[in-house]
Enzyme design. Structure first.
Site, PDB file in Angstrom:
ATOM      1  N   LEU A 101       0.872  -1.167   0.000  1.00  0.00           N
ATOM      2  CA  LEU A 101       0.000   0.000   0.000  1.00  0.00           C
ATOM      3  C   LEU A 101       0.912   1.221   0.000  1.00  0.00           C
ATOM      4  O   LEU A 101       1.963   1.222   0.648  1.00  0.00           O
ATOM      5  CB  LEU A 101      -0.901   0.029   1.244  1.00  0.00           C
ATOM      6  CG  LEU A 101      -2.041  -0.994   1.314  1.00  0.00           C
ATOM      7  CD1 LEU A 101      -2.790  -0.844   2.629  1.00  0.00           C
ATOM      8  CD2 LEU A 101      -3.004  -0.844   0.150  1.00  0.00           C
ATOM      9  N   ASP A 102       0.530   2.259  -0.722  1.00  0.00           N
ATOM     10  CA  ASP A 102       1.343   3.470  -0.758  1.00  0.00           C
ATOM     11  C   ASP A 102       1.514   4.033   0.649  1.00  0.00           C
ATOM     12  O   ASP A 102       0.707   3.781   1.549  1.00  0.00           O
ATOM     13  CB  ASP A 102       0.693   4.522  -1.649  1.00  0.00           C
ATOM     14  CG  ASP A 102       0.581   4.062  -3.093  1.00  0.00           C
ATOM     15  OD1 ASP A 102       1.388   3.206  -3.500  1.00  0.00           O
ATOM     16  OD2 ASP A 102      -0.316   4.560  -3.803  1.00  0.00           O
ATOM     17  N   LYS A 103       2.538   4.847   0.804  1.00  0.00           N
ATOM     18  CA  LYS A 103       2.851   5.436   2.102  1.00  0.00           C
ATOM     19  C   LYS A 103       1.667   6.201   2.688  1.00  0.00           C
ATOM     20  O   LYS A 103       1.399   6.137   3.897  1.00  0.00           O
ATOM     21  CB  LYS A 103       4.065   6.366   1.970  1.00  0.00           C
ATOM     22  CG  LYS A 103       4.518   6.994   3.272  1.00  0.00           C
ATOM     23  CD  LYS A 103       5.733   7.879   3.051  1.00  0.00           C
ATOM     24  CE  LYS A 103       6.161   8.576   4.339  1.00  0.00           C
ATOM     25  NZ  LYS A 103       7.326   9.471   4.124  1.00  0.00           N
TER      26      LYS A 103
END
Length: 228
Positions: A101-103
């Site tokens: 998952l993106d930051k």
């Protein structure tokens, strides 16, 4: 398996620390003191204790994490904190995130040390669904829903048909069947919109436990594993 390897893998200590415990007669195998780090044990059958405490054998672990913003989906990063930093209990088992998952994205992230499990969920040929709650900059229009259903054209090719469900003025659910880089954000960009908040709620038939606060985790149940 060598005794020192077993104890080290189960988080008792480093190989050096384990050797010190063996020298102090702190380790017993089937109620007999064992001093040799090279001694062979069967973790699934032998009872192994350290200072009277039974060391349970854990092979594969499957963890549900409610990922908070600000953490990267990696096992190590020079700059940022990783999702593994949140999981003290099982870090010694060489765990890693299943996919990413993106930051700045939060929500359901699975953590494991089972490579085959990871492959089964992340392989492009499996087409495992992933559902996200999206807060967008602009309201969702009917033509947006149709565009998602027909398959959005991105710079690296057309993605598979996806579901876009309007929940509220700027709130929607998106279900995709791939895992391209920044896919949901890029899909919204393609319809002249922008993702402001993104949270993954579901992978296949497994839904994020609503009782898990941001940053909290727990082991999956056997019933939940079957959902994947």
């Amino acid at each position: 398996m060598r005794l020192d390897k077993f104890l080290s893998n189960m988080g008792v200590g480093t190989r050096t620390e384990v050797k010190q415990l063996l020298k102090k007669n702190s380790v017993k195998v089937n109620d007999k003191v064992e001093k040799s780090p090279k001694s062979q044990v069967n973790p699934e059958q032998d009872e192994i204790t350290v200072d009277g405490k039974i060391i349970e054998y854990i092979n594969h672990v499957y963890i549900m994490l409610n990922k908070p913003k600000g953490y990267v989906s990696a096992t190590y990063d020079d700059i940022n904190q990783t999702v593994i930093d949140l999981i003290d209990d099982y870090r010694h088992l060489d765990i890693f995130p299943v996919g990413r998952l993106d930051k700045d994205t939060e929500g359901l992230l699975l953590i494991t040390n089972d490579g085959q499990f990871n492959h089964n969920l992340m392989s492009p040929s499996k087409h495992v669904s992933k559902t996200y709650k999206v807060t967008s900059k602009y309201p969702i229009k009917n033509e947006d829903i149709i565009a998602f259903k027909n398959g959005i054209e991105l710079s690296d090719g057309k993605v598979k048909p996806a579901q876009l469900e309007k929940l509220d003025h700027k709130l929607s659910l998106v279900t995709i069947y791939e895992g391209k880089y920044h896919q949901v954000k890029r899909m919204f960009h393609s319809i002249d919109n922008e993702v402001l908040e993104l949270k993954r709620l579901k992978i296949s038939n497994l839904t994020l436990d609503e009782n898990l606060k941001s940053g909290e985790y727990r082991l999956l149940t056997s019933e939940e594993l079957k959902l994947l």
